[in-house]
Design a protein around this motif. Structure first.
Motif: not given
Lengths: 280, 463
Positions: A185-186, A189, A192-193, A195-196, A199-200, A230, A234-235, A237-238
């Motif tokens: 889970e960590l 997280q 996700l962090f 990836f954001l 992206s930015a 990226w 992204a893969t 995450l999907h």
């Protein structure tokens, strides 16, 4: 006493913290975790001071710019971000064993900056293309992303170690590693962090490119590799969110993603392109 | 009538193909893998360079698959198009179920209680005494909270962040928006360049990757170009003073530097390169070998000048930036033809760095270049891209969407309070569509907070 000296010393402080975390884990001395955290705090202070002093030094030299424009400066910022994100994670999840995997990465980054002969710590004035406020946004977002991916990499490695937990000799060693569910889970997280922020970073780079060269995307190798990274995450995450991948496969995926980050960061310097600033 | 059914089946199959996440995963991995190729093989180099590097056969093979311009090839574009269709179809496919949850007026929590409670504890007070304090405390964290009376106990059903389910469709939409913006740019935009000498002006530009020129519909003049250097020798700033002229009238004036372009009528002018122009005039000196007397003359390129005392004439030819004299690099030099009475015309070179170079010739007059007016041209990247605002809108949506999709979640809880002997038994159930670990921590904190609530102090405060 100058910024390079402070940052060299900070390398050893991070190294000490890494050793303390490792000792706490390997020798079951949980008492060492607390001092280790304080040492990380000291390292972050040193790292920040080095960063700030370098900024001040650039003003004294009449150059005056935020130190985020070459390989040395990016490595310094990278290690700072790894250490800061690690401290936040430790504060939130109370799992200091992660430090034994995160702090070596911060140490390596700063050691590479301070010790590698091909990484110059000279403060150079900015080339015309780099004179933009987007430089700051672009580099900060990218390296927050990279640092989060670095910690996700560490968590992935921990997961793979923990998976071999079969109750034999290493059991005691592995018992100190957080439960698999927490690692999974960590790690997620962190991805996700990361990836954001990746992206930015890519998008702010695109906006910057459009203001400097009149195009927001040009398939320059570094641009392309950041996009490849990226795509990989992204893969991941999907696969995780839609196809229910968990555990080992995600841990391996996350480590592959970090390999792509490393190519984007270092490997691309050996390819021709517009991003040559980051090379030396 | 009958053949409608198989057609519908085929459409369904196609739809099914594009709704699959397996397709997304495959396309993303294919995009990642193929993109690597273009970073290893230099793009858009000359055929000769490729043949030299890879050999004739490999060159032809790679050429067939557009590997040398792969990001613009039909197959790479097709991959991107498949991704775009995949994203769009998936979003349309899932939209009804997402919208049903987001727009629904009901709190549906029935299934929650079938799970294990996330936390439970006992309180020495009666449910009736706890009720108001609980409701207020929960409502502070979950604005949509409802109290349900159940016999002697009660339940508080609450949720928050329903709208955050829009985060994922927002991210997907943003990708489609960015691609749409790129498409607009490729159809209605252009990418070109133009070199303007200092003092000169242009009204058309050359398009990149083709030999076509494009009229601008107005004139651009470069009044001045400057390049400054740091002490280390690396460039500090490139600056062009540009003027826009409409029908000969000055309408806009701006100094552009890298990162600060000029925009006019949707067309952008970016500082991109620069270079020297051949000088227009040079200053020559003639020094007499016998008396040492020196005469200076200014002369335009291509023109002739008479040597003093009837010594002949010198016609200025061309200016060379790196001239090789008998195989030796001598740097910038002016070439010209010297005609002396009774002798054949001779071509001579006058390197700028070596004023005494012409002594070697052992003529009566020693020629040298004392100065030259070096001019520059500025190289401008000229683009028009009406898709940029669309692309930027996509960027903003992508970041906001990621933030919502990753760090916010739709959370539901049920706080169930039942009477037991002289006390209450409190159980909290809950679920979140994301970050369950963080949510469970939050629920346990809520439980701890509720267990510390004392009805006495609550009532004391409210009175």
């Amino acid at each position: 006493m100058n910024s390079s000296w402070i940052l060299s010393v900070t390398t050893f402080i991070y190294g000490l913290a890494a050793l303390l975390y490792l000792a706490a884990w390997v020798f079951h001395r949980e008492g060492l975790n607390r001092p280790a955290t304080w040492v990380v705090g000291l390292g972050v202070a040193g790292n920040t001071a080095g960063f700030a002093l370098r900024w001040v030094e650039s003003y004294r030299m009449g150059i005056g710019r935020i130190p985020l424009s070459n390989l040395y400066e990016s490595l310094v910022f990278f290690s700072l971000m790894i250490a800061v994100i690690y401290l936040v994670v430790e504060h939130k999840y109370r799992q200091p064993t992660i430090g034994a995997f995160a702090l070596p990465l911060a140490t390596l980054s700063l050691a590479y900056a301070s010790l590698a002969p091909n990484v110059s710590d000279r403060i150079q004035p900015l080339l015309p293309a780099l004179k933009s406020n987007w430089l700051t946004v672009h580099v900060i977002t990218c390296f927050i992303g990279y640092a989060a991916f670095a910690i996700a990499f560490g968590l992935g490695a921990m997961y793979l170690l923990k998976r071999d937990d079969n109750g034999t000799g290493t059991a005691a060693l592995l018992s100190a590693i957080p439960p698999r569910r927490v690692l999974d889970e960590l790690g997620h997280q962190m991805v996700l962090f990361g990836f954001l922020f990746l992206s930015a970073g890519i998008l702010s780079g695109a906006v910057w490119a459009n203001s400097a060269w009149g195009r927001y995307w040009g398939w320059d190798p570094k641009e392309t590799w950041s996009l490849i990274t990226w795509f990989v995450y992204a893969t991941l995450l999907h696969a995780r969110l839609m196809r229910g991948w968990r555990g080992k496969r995600i841990a391996v995926f996350s480590m592959v993603g970090f390999a792509a980050v490393m190519v984007t960061y270092f490997g691309v310097n050996y390819l021709p392109g517009l991003h040559s600033y980051g090379a030396g | 009538m009958n053949n409608n059914a198989p057609r519908k089946n085929r459409l369904d199959a196609l739809w099914g193909f594009f709704t699959s996440v397996r397709l997304t995963v495959v396309v993303l991995l294919l995009l990642a893998a193929t993109s690597v190729v273009g970073t290893l093989i230099p793009q858009n180099a000359s055929p000769q360079a490729y043949i030299q590097a890879y050999g004739e056969f490999a060159y032809r093979l790679l050429h067939v698959f557009n590997i040398f311009d792969m990001y613009y090839s039909w197959w790479f574009r097709s991959l991107i198009a498949i991704l775009a269709v995949n994203i769009t179809v998936c979003t349309i496919h899932r939209w009804p179920s997402i919208w049903r949850i987001v727009a629904s007026g009901k709190l549906r929590t029935a299934s929650l209680e079938k799970r294990r409670p996330l936390t439970e504890f006992s309180d020495r007070h009666d449910p009736r005494e706890l009720r108001e304090g609980y409701r207020a405390c929960i409502r502070r964290k979950f604005p949509r909270a409802r109290l349900l009376q159940e016999g002697k106990g009660f339940r508080v059903v609450a949720e928050r962040g329903r709208w955050t389910r829009l985060g994922v469709p927002a991210v997907h939409l943003s990708i489609v928006v960015i691609l749409a913006g790129a498409l607009i740019g490729s159809f209605f935009g252009f990418d070109g360049f133009v070199n303007i000498p200092e003092g000169g002006s242009v009204s058309q530009i050359r398009l990149r990757n083709s030999d076509a020129t494009l009229p601008l519909g107005f004139e651009v003049r470069c009044d001045d170009f400057d390049v400054s250097f740091y002490k280390s020798g690396s460039p500090k700033e490139f600056r062009s003073s540009l003027v826009i002229l409409e029908n000969g009238r000055k309408v806009l004036e701006k100094d552009i530097i890298v990162n600060d372009p000029l925009r006019y009528r949707g067309i952008n002018f970016f500082q991109s390169s620069y270079g020297p122009m051949p000088p227009k005039k040079i200053t020559l000196t003639f020094t007499s070998r016998d008396s040492g007397r020196t005469v200076r003359h200014q002369v335009a390129m291509g023109r002739s000048v008479a040597l003093p005392e009837g010594g002949g004439r010198f016609t200025v030819g061309e200016y060379r930036r790196d001239y090789r004299f008998r195989g030796v690099q001598v740097g910038a030099a002016v070439l010209g033809v010297l005609e002396r009475p009774g002798q054949a015309p001779a071509e001579i070179a006058l390197p700028l760095r070596f004023p005494t170079f012409d002594r070697m010739r052992k003529g009566d007059w020693i020629l040298s270049v004392a100065g030259l007016e070096e001019a520059y041209y500025t190289g401008l990247q000229v683009t028009r891209d009406p898709g940029v605002p669309v692309v930027y809108a996509g960027f903003v949506l992508l970041i906001l969407g990621c933030w919502v999709a990753f760090f916010m979640s739709h959370q539901k809880i049920v706080v169930d309070v039942r009477p037991s002997a002289h006390s209450s038994r409190v159980k909290i159930f809950g679920t979140a569509n994301r970050n369950r670990l963080g949510f469970e921590n939050k629920v346990r904190k809520l439980g701890a907070e509720l267990s510390r609530l004392s009805p006495e102090t609550q009532q004391g405060e409210s009175k």
